[in-house]
Scaffold this active site. Structure first.
Site, PDB file in Angstrom:
ATOM      1  N   ARG A  87      25.334  -8.498  -8.522  1.00  0.00           N
ATOM      2  CA  ARG A  87      25.430  -8.116  -7.109  1.00  0.00           C
ATOM      3  C   ARG A  87      26.823  -7.579  -6.798  1.00  0.00           C
ATOM      4  O   ARG A  87      27.767  -7.765  -7.565  1.00  0.00           O
ATOM      5  CB  ARG A  87      25.144  -9.329  -6.220  1.00  0.00           C
ATOM      6  N   GLY A  88      26.951  -6.953  -5.624  1.00  0.00           N
ATOM      7  CA  GLY A  88      28.244  -6.477  -5.163  1.00  0.00           C
ATOM      8  C   GLY A  88      28.379  -4.976  -5.266  1.00  0.00           C
ATOM      9  O   GLY A  88      27.544  -4.289  -5.847  1.00  0.00           O
ATOM     10  N   ASN A  89      29.460  -4.450  -4.666  1.00  0.00           N
ATOM     11  CA  ASN A  89      29.713  -3.014  -4.773  1.00  0.00           C
ATOM     12  C   ASN A  89      30.220  -2.672  -6.174  1.00  0.00           C
ATOM     13  O   ASN A  89      30.380  -3.567  -7.027  1.00  0.00           O
ATOM     14  CB  ASN A  89      30.693  -2.546  -3.682  1.00  0.00           C
ATOM     15  N   CYS A 114      12.163   0.181  -3.786  1.00  0.00           N
ATOM     16  CA  CYS A 114      13.220   0.476  -4.747  1.00  0.00           C
ATOM     17  C   CYS A 114      13.429  -0.653  -5.751  1.00  0.00           C
ATOM     18  O   CYS A 114      14.076  -0.456  -6.774  1.00  0.00           O
ATOM     19  CB  CYS A 114      14.530   0.797  -4.026  1.00  0.00           C
ATOM     20  N   LYS A 133      17.350   7.224  -3.379  1.00  0.00           N
ATOM     21  CA  LYS A 133      16.555   6.155  -3.994  1.00  0.00           C
ATOM     22  C   LYS A 133      16.386   4.966  -3.057  1.00  0.00           C
ATOM     23  O   LYS A 133      15.507   4.127  -3.287  1.00  0.00           O
ATOM     24  CB  LYS A 133      17.181   5.705  -5.313  1.00  0.00           C
ATOM     25  N   ASP A 134      17.206   4.880  -1.998  1.00  0.00           N
ATOM     26  CA  ASP A 134      17.107   3.766  -1.052  1.00  0.00           C
ATOM     27  C   ASP A 134      16.318   4.132   0.206  1.00  0.00           C
ATOM     28  O   ASP A 134      16.151   3.285   1.098  1.00  0.00           O
ATOM     29  CB  ASP A 134      18.506   3.298  -0.635  1.00  0.00           C
ATOM     30  N   THR A 164      33.294  -4.614  -7.372  1.00  0.00           N
ATOM     31  CA  THR A 164      32.984  -6.010  -7.691  1.00  0.00           C
ATOM     32  C   THR A 164      32.259  -6.116  -9.021  1.00  0.00           C
ATOM     33  O   THR A 164      32.555  -6.999  -9.845  1.00  0.00           O
ATOM     34  CB  THR A 164      32.124  -6.619  -6.568  1.00  0.00           C
ATOM     35  N   ARG A 165      31.326  -5.223  -9.247  1.00  0.00           N
ATOM     36  CA  ARG A 165      30.547  -5.283 -10.492  1.00  0.00           C
ATOM     37  C   ARG A 165      31.424  -5.018 -11.707  1.00  0.00           C
ATOM     38  O   ARG A 165      31.292  -5.687 -12.743  1.00  0.00           O
ATOM     39  CB  ARG A 165      29.388  -4.283 -10.417  1.00  0.00           C
ATOM     40  N   SER A 200      18.550  -4.380 -10.772  1.00  0.00           N
ATOM     41  CA  SER A 200      17.301  -3.621 -10.701  1.00  0.00           C
ATOM     42  C   SER A 200      16.244  -4.181 -11.651  1.00  0.00           C
ATOM     43  O   SER A 200      16.459  -4.256 -12.867  1.00  0.00           O
ATOM     44  CB  SER A 200      17.581  -2.153 -11.045  1.00  0.00           C
ATOM     45  N   LEU A 201      15.077  -4.527 -11.093  1.00  0.00           N
ATOM     46  CA  LEU A 201      13.960  -4.941 -11.940  1.00  0.00           C
ATOM     47  C   LEU A 201      13.456  -3.780 -12.786  1.00  0.00           C
ATOM     48  O   LEU A 201      12.937  -3.987 -13.885  1.00  0.00           O
ATOM     49  CB  LEU A 201      12.824  -5.499 -11.075  1.00  0.00           C
ATOM     50  N   ARG A 202      13.584  -2.561 -12.269  1.00  0.00           N
ATOM     51  CA  ARG A 202      13.197  -1.376 -13.047  1.00  0.00           C
ATOM     52  C   ARG A 202      14.015  -1.284 -14.324  1.00  0.00           C
ATOM     53  O   ARG A 202      13.484  -1.064 -15.418  1.00  0.00           O
ATOM     54  CB  ARG A 202      13.393  -0.116 -12.185  1.00  0.00           C
ATOM     55  N   ARG A 203      15.345  -1.433 -14.199  1.00  0.00           N
ATOM     56  CA  ARG A 203      16.198  -1.391 -15.377  1.00  0.00           C
ATOM     57  C   ARG A 203      15.913  -2.572 -16.298  1.00  0.00           C
ATOM     58  O   ARG A 203      15.839  -2.423 -17.524  1.00  0.00           O
ATOM     59  CB  ARG A 203      17.668  -1.390 -14.956  1.00  0.00           C
ATOM     60  N   THR A 214      22.427  -6.410 -14.144  1.00  0.00           N
ATOM     61  CA  THR A 214      21.799  -5.346 -13.368  1.00  0.00           C
ATOM     62  C   THR A 214      21.153  -5.961 -12.137  1.00  0.00           C
ATOM     63  O   THR A 214      20.724  -7.117 -12.170  1.00  0.00           O
ATOM     64  CB  THR A 214      20.747  -4.568 -14.180  1.00  0.00           C
TER      65      THR A 214
END
Length: 246
Positions: A84-86, A177, A18-19, A89-90, A64-67, A62
């Protein structure tokens, strides 16, 4: 990473599909696409509430603008905030009470052995995945026959065909993406079925359509579905996002 491939410093790169941009640097190619992991989005909520039971005004994280667009389309009362973050972190931010729930790709949670944390897997009918979500891309030099042969052993044809259709749609729509574009294709008995959508970032405008056809025509079907989305109002939505029509 791609510069390192071109310089010969590494021989293979593994990406989340996806990236990966739809156009690769000259001399590089996607040598193999292994079998796809779960493509869905997943909700993890602090109180164990599913999407339909989250309280009005619940803070959802989130990146993601898609989500965001799809969540607001079905639950316009939610409060969506950037996350943000891995993954570590999330999840810590959720546990610290910064959010009432967060949306993540199920594939990443599954690969890390954290699927037990999932409150709800979101159906594609509710939240269509990103193009290529759940799939990996093994990228290498197009002229490297040795590595290409090694990578070929991990190839999964149905996933390759499905991703080809999704990426053809994305390329026609000239999306990245982070744009609210989604698509998910499946293969059964050599027939490809794909649903896709284009949405405004607030979720108030959303155009969705689907297509079926021979799996051998995956690329053509992806472009055809993109054209249908554009004709049904997706072009106007993307014009507002990009400033020009794709």
């Amino acid at each position: 990473i791609e510069d390192a491939l071109l310089r010969g410093e590494i021989d293979l790169a593994v990406h989340s599909m996806k990236d990966v941009p739809t156009r690769l640097p000259e001399g590089l190619g996607i040598l193999s696409i292994p079998e796809r992991e779960d493509p869905r989005d997943a909700l993890i909520s602090r109180g164990g509430a599913t999407l339909d039971r989250l309280a009005a005004g619940a803070r959802i994280g989130t990146s993601s603008l898609r989500r965001q667009a799809q969540l607001l389309n079905v639950r316009p009362d939610l409060s969506i905030h950037m996350l943000r973050g891995n993954l570590d972190t999330r999840l810590r931010k959720l546990e610290a009470g910064e959010y009432d729930g967060i949306i993540l790709a199920a594939a990443g949670l599954c690969r890390l052995g954290w699927s037990d944390r999932v409150t709800e897997y979101l159906s594609p009918d509710v939240c269509l995945p990103a193009i290529g979500q759940g799939a990996l891309a093994l990228e290498g030099r197009a002229d490297d026959a040795f590595v290409r042969e090694l990578a070929r052993r991990m190839e999964h044809r149905p996933t390759r065909i499905a991703v080809t259709a999704e990426r053809a749609l994305l390329e026609r729509l000239e999306g990245g993406c982070q744009v609210p574009i989604a698509a998910y294709a499946t293969i059964e008995n050599d027939v490809l079925a794909m649903s896709a959508l284009v949405a405004g970032v607030t979720g108030r405008r959303l155009v969705r359509d689907s297509i079926q056809g021979p799996a051998t025509e995956a690329h053509t079907l992806g472009i055809r579905l993109a054209e249908r989305l554009l004709e049904r109002g997706g072009g106007e939505i993307l014009r507002d996002i990009y400033g020009t029509a794709p």
